[in-house]
Design an enzyme around this catalytic site. Structure first.
Site, PDB file in Angstrom:
ATOM      1  N   CYS A   1       0.880  -1.188  -0.111  1.00  0.00           N
ATOM      2  CA  CYS A   1       0.037   0.016   0.111  1.00  0.00           C
ATOM      3  C   CYS A   1       0.883   1.259   0.028  1.00  0.00           C
ATOM      4  O   CYS A   1       2.101   0.991   0.425  1.00  0.00           O
ATOM      5  CB  CYS A   1      -0.718  -0.013   1.178  1.00  0.00           C
ATOM      6  SG  CYS A   1      -1.811   1.601   1.528  1.00  0.00           S
TER       7      CYS A   1
ATOM      8  N   THR B   1       0.816   3.410   1.904  1.00  0.00           N
ATOM      9  CA  THR B   1       1.371   3.705   3.495  1.00  0.00           C
ATOM     10  C   THR B   1       2.630   3.100   3.876  1.00  0.00           C
ATOM     11  O   THR B   1       3.356   3.529   4.395  1.00  0.00           O
ATOM     12  CB  THR B   1       0.111   3.179   4.332  1.00  0.00           C
ATOM     13  OG1 THR B   1      -0.995   3.823   3.981  1.00  0.00           O
ATOM     14  CG2 THR B   1       0.486   3.349   5.875  1.00  0.00           C
TER      15      THR B   1
ATOM     16  N   HIS C   1       5.339   5.153   2.287  1.00  0.00           N
ATOM     17  CA  HIS C   1       5.528   6.329   3.248  1.00  0.00           C
ATOM     18  C   HIS C   1       6.259   5.952   4.344  1.00  0.00           C
ATOM     19  O   HIS C   1       7.568   6.559   4.890  1.00  0.00           O
ATOM     20  CB  HIS C   1       4.178   6.856   3.792  1.00  0.00           C
ATOM     21  CG  HIS C   1       3.527   7.426   2.891  1.00  0.00           C
ATOM     22  ND1 HIS C   1       3.783   8.692   2.098  1.00  0.00           N
ATOM     23  CD2 HIS C   1       2.011   7.242   2.483  1.00  0.00           C
ATOM     24  CE1 HIS C   1       2.819   8.786   1.275  1.00  0.00           C
ATOM     25  NE2 HIS C   1       1.904   8.132   1.584  1.00  0.00           N
TER      26      HIS C   1
HETATM   27  P1  NAD Z   1      -1.200   6.637  -5.212  1.00  0.00           P
HETATM   28  O1  NAD Z   1      -0.346   7.811  -4.441  1.00  0.00           O
HETATM   29  O2  NAD Z   1      -0.703   5.344  -5.664  1.00  0.00           O
HETATM   30  O3  NAD Z   1      -2.291   7.376  -6.336  1.00  0.00           O
HETATM   31  C1  NAD Z   1      -2.133   8.958  -6.273  1.00  0.00           C
HETATM   32  C2  NAD Z   1      -2.367   9.079  -8.080  1.00  0.00           C
HETATM   33  O4  NAD Z   1      -2.517  10.484  -8.028  1.00  0.00           O
HETATM   34  C3  NAD Z   1      -0.882   8.971  -8.502  1.00  0.00           C
HETATM   35  O5  NAD Z   1      -1.079   8.207  -9.634  1.00  0.00           O
HETATM   36  C4  NAD Z   1      -0.458  10.056  -8.977  1.00  0.00           C
HETATM   37  O6  NAD Z   1       0.259  10.269 -10.071  1.00  0.00           O
HETATM   38  C5  NAD Z   1      -1.774  11.102  -9.308  1.00  0.00           C
HETATM   39  N1  NAD Z   1      -1.837  12.354  -8.945  1.00  0.00           N
HETATM   40  C6  NAD Z   1      -0.715  13.242  -8.370  1.00  0.00           C
HETATM   41  N2  NAD Z   1      -0.953  14.522  -8.778  1.00  0.00           N
HETATM   42  C7  NAD Z   1      -2.122  14.582  -9.219  1.00  0.00           C
HETATM   43  C8  NAD Z   1      -2.921  15.586 -10.036  1.00  0.00           C
HETATM   44  N3  NAD Z   1      -2.513  17.059  -9.844  1.00  0.00           N
HETATM   45  N4  NAD Z   1      -3.757  15.323 -10.774  1.00  0.00           N
HETATM   46  C9  NAD Z   1      -4.129  14.138 -11.057  1.00  0.00           C
HETATM   47  N5  NAD Z   1      -3.475  13.004 -10.404  1.00  0.00           N
HETATM   48  C10 NAD Z   1      -2.625  13.157  -9.697  1.00  0.00           C
HETATM   49  O7  NAD Z   1      -2.429   6.420  -3.888  1.00  0.00           O
HETATM   50  P2  NAD Z   1      -3.596   5.460  -3.913  1.00  0.00           P
HETATM   51  O8  NAD Z   1      -3.146   4.186  -3.206  1.00  0.00           O
HETATM   52  O9  NAD Z   1      -4.217   4.895  -5.070  1.00  0.00           O
HETATM   53  O10 NAD Z   1      -4.435   6.127  -2.929  1.00  0.00           O
HETATM   54  C11 NAD Z   1      -5.156   7.325  -3.230  1.00  0.00           C
HETATM   55  C12 NAD Z   1      -5.205   8.237  -2.376  1.00  0.00           C
HETATM   56  O11 NAD Z   1      -5.975   7.977  -1.026  1.00  0.00           O
HETATM   57  C13 NAD Z   1      -3.962   8.695  -1.518  1.00  0.00           C
HETATM   58  O12 NAD Z   1      -3.884   9.937  -1.316  1.00  0.00           O
HETATM   59  C14 NAD Z   1      -3.817   7.799  -0.420  1.00  0.00           C
HETATM   60  O13 NAD Z   1      -3.042   8.558   0.745  1.00  0.00           O
HETATM   61  C15 NAD Z   1      -5.431   8.019   0.151  1.00  0.00           C
HETATM   62  N6  NAD Z   1      -5.779   6.992   1.006  1.00  0.00           N
HETATM   63  C16 NAD Z   1      -6.695   7.425   1.761  1.00  0.00           C
HETATM   64  C17 NAD Z   1      -7.308   6.182   2.760  1.00  0.00           C
HETATM   65  C18 NAD Z   1      -8.251   6.798   3.569  1.00  0.00           C
HETATM   66  O14 NAD Z   1      -8.804   6.073   4.557  1.00  0.00           O
HETATM   67  N7  NAD Z   1      -8.810   7.972   3.542  1.00  0.00           N
HETATM   68  C19 NAD Z   1      -7.122   5.043   2.561  1.00  0.00           C
HETATM   69  C20 NAD Z   1      -5.998   4.675   1.597  1.00  0.00           C
HETATM   70  C21 NAD Z   1      -5.445   5.622   0.745  1.00  0.00           C
END
Ligand code: NAD
Ligand code: ZN
Length: 345
Positions: free
Chosen positions: A39, A41, A44
């Site tokens: 993930c 996380t 990170h």
């Molecule tokens: P990820 O970081 O793999 O995907 C994020 C995507 O956004 C990447 O492909 C990146 O290139 C793209 N991106 C970056 N800047 C951008 C922009 N300006 N416009 C469009 N796209 C852009 O993350 P993931 O694992 O798919 O998770 C998605 C998000 O959800 C992350 O921010 C993660 O931290 C978050 N998350 C939240 C929870 C929760 O419980 N709230 C749980 C899991 C993940």
């Protein structure tokens, strides 16, 4: 047993031999892990960014996405048996706080997260509270059972409101964004637009069924969305990038009276946006999404995988032996993957 371990503060992780867990407490089980998945996380924690430095207390076994088989259970565990095929909710909710008692365990006040606050799943065996386990339908491939936890994030974000015949914008085509494309289609969305900046992930979004993928670095996203929606803007916006510009562009692209579901986690300072014009006067509904609705999203995840209404083979781009975890971590760090699954046993 082998486990992926964060031994010290700072960048990196190690695979090392650690003792197998034994003696489950009355409400615990021991699971033999079959598959784990990486993930954001975990990335990170590997990179040791500001969030990781403030939250993680090494030494700890990392990882929270997995599927496996129960090999031992405590004497008070009911409804689960040795031999059951399971995946786990990574949020260890307390079960007795105000939120837990009122059907909102995903925002439990005493929440502990697997592989963040307590030893996690990147190991051959894991000892965990039985209440966080979900019994997986036998038809589901373990590679896909392993990613049911992030799949639940996508389902939670996308299913807050009815999507039938609605137009959608998803910002960010990471693993969760691409799962959200498929869920939005199953839920009846009439048009799914995705914004993404990385080439690999633009392709991945297309392969997962996005109708249109726009790179906001190359085109004016808001203008393009208006063009595609007869000048109205989208009915629903799902933020899945954690990028502040994407968040603001999404709100700009939304039709007045529309809805926004925000899953993305934003790093650094809080995000500024024009509350008057993008929220209040626009009359939108904005939902904060954390974790999964326990266990409602698990039920949906199981059904969508079992019925093959969602094709997880387009999301899981790499399946590697457990020992090749570094390769998987590198792919994730570079954004050159969808979900990366590791075969533990
Ligand atoms: P990820 O970081 O793999 O995907 C994020 C995507 O956004 C990447 O492909 C990146 O290139 C793209 N991106 C970056 N800047 C951008 C922009 N300006 N416009 C469009 N796209 C852009 O993350 P993931 O694992 O798919 O998770 C998605 C998000 O959800 C992350 O921010 C993660 O931290 C978050 N998350 C939240 C929870 C929760 O419980 N709230 C749980 C899991 C993940
Ligand atoms: Zn609680």
């Amino acid at each position: 047993m082998k486990a992926i371990f964060k031994e010290h503060e700072g960048e990196g992780m190690e695979m090392k031999e650690v003792p197998e867990p034994t003696n489950p407490g009355p409400d615990e089980v021991i699971v033999k892990v079959k598959r784990v998945s990486i993930c954001g996380t975990d990335v990170h924690i590997y990179n040791w960014d500001e969030w990781a430095a403030s939250r993680i207390k090494p030494p700890i076994i990392v990882g929270h996405e997995f599927a496996g088989e129960i090999v031992e259970k405590g004497e008070a565990v009911q409804g689960l048996e040795v031999g059951d095929y399971v995946a786990a909710e990574s949020h260890i909710y307390c079960g007795h706080c105000y939120q837990c008692r009122t059907g909102r365990a995903h925002v439990c006040q005493n929440l502990k997260i697997l592989g963040v606050d307590v030893d996690g799943a990147f190991a051959e065996y894991i000892k965990i509270p039985a209440r966080i386990l979900w019994r997986v339908s036998p038809e589901i491939d373990p590679n896909y059972a392993s990613v049911m936890e992030p799949f639940g994030n996508a389902i939670h974000t996308v299913t807050v409101e009815d999507l039938t015949g609605r137009t959608v914008l998803i910002t960010g085509a990471g693993p969760i964004g691409i799962m959200a494309i498929q869920v939005a289609k199953v839920e009846g969305a009439s048009l799914v637009i995705v914004s993404e900046v990385k080439d690999y992930r633009i392709e991945l979004a297309k392969r997962n069924g996005a109708d249109v993928v726009i790179n906001p670095m190359e085109k004016d996203l808001i203008k393009e969305v208006k063009k595609l929606t007869s000048g109205e803007g989208v009915d629903a916006f799902f933020e899945m990038s954690g990028n502040a510009d994407a968040f603001r562009q999404g709100l700009e692209s939304l039709t007045p009276g529309g809805m926004a579901s925000v899953l993305g986690v934003f790093h650094g300072d809080s995000v500024c946006f024009d509350i008057n014009n993008l929220l209040t006067f626009k009359g939108i509904r904005m939902y904060g999404i954390t974790g999964r609705r326990i266990f409602e999203t698990w039920r949906i995840a199981d059904q969508l995988l079992k019925s093959k209404r969602v094709d997880m083979s387009k999301v899981v781009t790499h399946v590697l032996p457990f020992e090749e975890w570094r390769k998987g971590m590198d792919l994730m760090r570079k954004g050159q993957s969808g979900k990366v699954v590791l075969e533990v046993s």
